[in-house]
Design an enzyme around this catalytic site. Structure first.
Site, PDB file in Angstrom:
ATOM      1  N   ARG A   1     -11.573   2.892  -8.518  1.00  0.00           N
ATOM      2  CA  ARG A   1     -10.145   3.123  -7.916  1.00  0.00           C
ATOM      3  C   ARG A   1     -10.069   4.682  -7.893  1.00  0.00           C
ATOM      4  O   ARG A   1      -9.152   4.974  -7.158  1.00  0.00           O
ATOM      5  CB  ARG A   1      -8.872   2.405  -8.841  1.00  0.00           C
ATOM      6  CG  ARG A   1      -7.547   2.629  -7.922  1.00  0.00           C
ATOM      7  CD  ARG A   1      -6.412   1.869  -8.566  1.00  0.00           C
ATOM      8  NE  ARG A   1      -5.978   2.748  -9.660  1.00  0.00           N
ATOM      9  CZ  ARG A   1      -5.884   2.111 -10.915  1.00  0.00           C
ATOM     10  NH1 ARG A   1      -6.053   1.000 -11.261  1.00  0.00           N
ATOM     11  NH2 ARG A   1      -5.396   3.003 -11.874  1.00  0.00           N
TER      12      ARG A   1
ATOM     13  N   LYS B   1     -11.266   7.036  13.188  1.00  0.00           N
ATOM     14  CA  LYS B   1     -11.389   7.445  14.570  1.00  0.00           C
ATOM     15  C   LYS B   1     -12.790   8.228  14.705  1.00  0.00           C
ATOM     16  O   LYS B   1     -13.816   7.752  14.450  1.00  0.00           O
ATOM     17  CB  LYS B   1     -10.093   8.377  15.105  1.00  0.00           C
ATOM     18  CG  LYS B   1      -8.962   7.509  14.634  1.00  0.00           C
ATOM     19  CD  LYS B   1      -8.830   6.368  15.379  1.00  0.00           C
ATOM     20  CE  LYS B   1      -7.480   5.558  15.371  1.00  0.00           C
ATOM     21  NZ  LYS B   1      -6.730   5.433  14.085  1.00  0.00           N
TER      22      LYS B   1
HETATM   23  N1  PLP Z   1      -3.019   9.823  12.894  1.00  0.00           N
HETATM   24  C1  PLP Z   1      -3.204   9.651  14.144  1.00  0.00           C
HETATM   25  C2  PLP Z   1      -3.260  10.807  15.049  1.00  0.00           C
HETATM   26  C3  PLP Z   1      -3.562   8.570  14.387  1.00  0.00           C
HETATM   27  O1  PLP Z   1      -3.975   8.084  15.714  1.00  0.00           O
HETATM   28  C4  PLP Z   1      -3.596   7.343  13.669  1.00  0.00           C
HETATM   29  C5  PLP Z   1      -4.176   5.859  14.141  1.00  0.00           C
HETATM   30  O2  PLP Z   1      -4.486   5.582  15.404  1.00  0.00           O
HETATM   31  C6  PLP Z   1      -3.312   7.419  12.265  1.00  0.00           C
HETATM   32  C7  PLP Z   1      -3.038   8.871  11.962  1.00  0.00           C
HETATM   33  C8  PLP Z   1      -3.353   6.198  11.306  1.00  0.00           C
HETATM   34  O3  PLP Z   1      -4.649   6.208  10.925  1.00  0.00           O
HETATM   35  P1  PLP Z   1      -5.073   4.631  10.408  1.00  0.00           P
HETATM   36  O4  PLP Z   1      -4.986   3.631  11.593  1.00  0.00           O
HETATM   37  O5  PLP Z   1      -6.324   4.872   9.952  1.00  0.00           O
HETATM   38  O6  PLP Z   1      -4.305   4.377   9.289  1.00  0.00           O
END
Ligand code: PLP
Length: 396
Positions: free
Chosen positions: A61, A211
């Site tokens: 963790r 992403k």
């Molecule tokens: N920040 C941005 C610019 C995003 O587009 C996203 C999700 O699409 C997030 C943060 C959140 O990420 P996660 O879905 O991995 O929690």
């Protein structure tokens, strides 16, 4: 070998790969270490690792060899002193903000953050007595004026989701520091290949690693990068909340990140071609892409980005009524909520980034009705343009 002096493409491949040579012996790829705990028959060694005076791991963790390799790779790419992994991008963002902000504090941000981030500002942080002021992301002077009134944290994304507005990181970091604020940038859309906010003055960088970093839509993760002291504060908070990155996910992210530079360079080039094509098509209304020379964010993007990114947003001239048939006709993109993968993705904000907003709230954020966010994958750009053409040309 010290990798921080090498180019980003080399760091994407090599950084972190020798992170834990002692534990991982001679593996030429970082192994997936699923062990929840690490055992020691020597009490003195165990104590030294537990007290941090000797390298090693105690409990996953908190730290884990596979996760540590991921953390080193993103640390090197973001030109940061330290980095930690999280279970998701939202875990990175929420743990960071809850570490830095206490009752009575004020945070300044922008109105068009990612939807769940906006909800932190509008719902969860006010619950603990933190005041959030959300500014128009196109109005740097307004952001500077709000920051100058005093705030603990200045937080923003650039380019923004979904209309790809570009904020001037160096200018806003200067304003934040003049007010004694910690400046946090969500670099998910740009990726460290296109922009490195810490080199422009930001204190901390967060990512949805789900992403572009992972790039293959098979891993949900997040990360925070920055100075050793700030990252350590958030690490201590994460030790308690347990929002850690799993070794399985870290393994997938490490594999994906080896091709980050290749993928992003291809996506930058394809997005430029796609944006120019969309601009010329009569069935398309507005096109938002910082690589277009008349885009409002182009000049700032040219100054602070080495590529304009793999996302293009556009609206259909016929409005919302055409969105359903258009999406049905598209063949070479998943109609899904994610972005940044090797395959293209397309979706409207009302089912993706801003699902929780009413139409009036989306309009107030400057999101035009009928907007589509198109995340360009690594397919041949001419095939993507052919696919867009057939979908746009389909009779209503
Ligand atoms: N920040 C941005 C610019 C995003 O587009 C996203 C999700 O699409 C997030 C943060 C959140 O990420 P996660 O879905 O991995 O929690």
């Amino acid at each position: 070998m010290h990798l921080d002096s090498t180019t980003l493409a080399t760091r994407a491949v090599w950084a972190g790969e020798h992170a834990d040579a002692e534990t991982l012996a001679h593996a030429s790829q970082i192994p997936l270490v699923r062990s929840a705990s690490f055992s020691y028959s020597d009490y003195d060694e165990w104590l030294a690792v537990a007290q941090g005076t000797r390298p090693g791991h105690i409990y996953s963790r908190n730290t884990n060899p596979t996760v540590a390799a991921f953390e080193e790779k993103i640390r090197s790419l973001e030109c940061a002193e330290a980095a930690i992994g999280f279970a998701s991008g939202m875990a990175a963002i929420s743990n960071t903000l809850f570490t830095l902000l206490a009752p009575g504090d004020r945070v300044v941000s922008i109105k068009d953050s990612y939807g769940a981030t906006s909800r932190l500002f509008l719902e969860l942080l006010p619950r603990i007595g933190v005041e959030a002021t959300l500014c128009d992301s196109t109005d740097h002077a307004q952001i500077e004026a709000e920051v100058a009134k005093g705030c603990r944290v200045l937080y923003f994304e650039t380019p923004t989701n979904p209309t790809l507005k570009v904020l001037d990181i160096a200018r806003l970091a200067k304003a934040g520091h003049a007010a004694g604020a910690i400046v946090v940038v969500d670099n998910t859309f740009a990726t460290p290949i296109n922009c490195r906010p810490i080199t422009l003055g930001a204190d901390l960088v967060v990512h949805s690693a789900t992403k572009f970093l992972g790039g293959h839509e098979d891993a949900v993760g997040g990360t925070l990068c920055g100075s050793r002291s700030l990252v350590q504060r958030v690490f201590q908070y994460r030790e308690i909340t347990g929002a850690c990155l799993s070794p399985d996910t870290a393994y997938l992210l490490l594999r994906g990140m080896k091709t980050l530079a290749l993928r992003v360079e291809r996506q930058n080039a394809s997005a430029q071609l796609v944006a120019e094509f969309l601009r010329s098509h009569p069935a398309v209304g507005s096109v938002h892409y910082p690589g277009l020379t008349d885009d409002p964010g182009h000049e700032i993007a040219r100054k602070q980005m080495s590529g304009f990114g793999g996302l293009v947003s556009f609206s259909l001239a016929a409005g919302t009524a055409r969105v359903g048939p258009f999406l049905k006709a598209i063949r070479l993109a998943h109609c899904a909520a994610s972005l940044g993968g090797v395959q293209s993705f397309i979706g409207p904000p009302e089912t993706t980034s801003h699902v929780e907003c009413t139409p009036a709230q989306r309009a107030a954020l400057g999101i035009p009705a009928g907007l589509l966010r198109y995340s360009i994958g690594i397919e041949a750009p001419l095939d993507l343009i052919a696919d867009l053409t057939q979908a746009l040309d389909k009779p209503a």
